[in-house]
Design a protein around this motif. Structure first.
Motif, PDB file in Angstrom:
ATOM      1  N   ASP A  27       7.925   7.435 -10.423  1.00  0.00           N
ATOM      2  CA  ASP A  27       8.498   8.157  -9.287  1.00  0.00           C
ATOM      3  C   ASP A  27       7.504   8.162  -8.152  1.00  0.00           C
ATOM      4  O   ASP A  27       6.289   8.271  -8.346  1.00  0.00           O
ATOM      5  N   TYR A  28       8.021   8.110  -6.937  1.00  0.00           N
ATOM      6  CA  TYR A  28       7.164   8.030  -5.762  1.00  0.00           C
ATOM      7  C   TYR A  28       7.405   9.265  -4.912  1.00  0.00           C
ATOM      8  O   TYR A  28       8.555   9.577  -4.595  1.00  0.00           O
ATOM      9  N   GLU A  29       6.370   9.973  -4.565  1.00  0.00           N
ATOM     10  CA  GLU A  29       6.483  11.098  -3.662  1.00  0.00           C
ATOM     11  C   GLU A  29       5.661  10.801  -2.441  1.00  0.00           C
ATOM     12  O   GLU A  29       4.505  10.395  -2.529  1.00  0.00           O
TER      13      GLU A  29
END
Length: 82
Positions: free
Chosen positions: A77-79
């Motif tokens: 996941d990319y934040e």
């Protein structure tokens, strides 16, 4: 007397060789160029022997192997950090 005779004979032989070369050399060149031109025309005819509108593919790039998504790796996941 012998030296003058030798010089005259040498000049005569050189003149005869010069005349022969002037007559023979252009004929040899014409014959050579004619053969080269015929070979080029023959090669051009062979390349253009395909009927008009036909398609030929000389190179096909290799296809990429598509694998299953399980083999491609883990998804992270990319934040976005501001």
């Amino acid at each position: 007397m012998g030296i003058i005779k030798f010089i005259l004979i040498t000049l005569l032989i050189l003149y005869i060789i010069r005349v022969i070369i002037r007559l023979v050399f252009p004929l040899v060149l014409r014959n050579l160029f004619s053969k080269v031109q015929q070979q080029a025309e023959k090669q051009a005819r062979q390349q253009n022997a395909k009927p008009e509108g036909s398609i030929s593919i000389d190179y096909m790039p290799p296809k990429d192997k598509t694998g299953k998504s399980d083999n491609l790796g883990d998804f992270v996941d990319y934040e976005e950090v501001k």
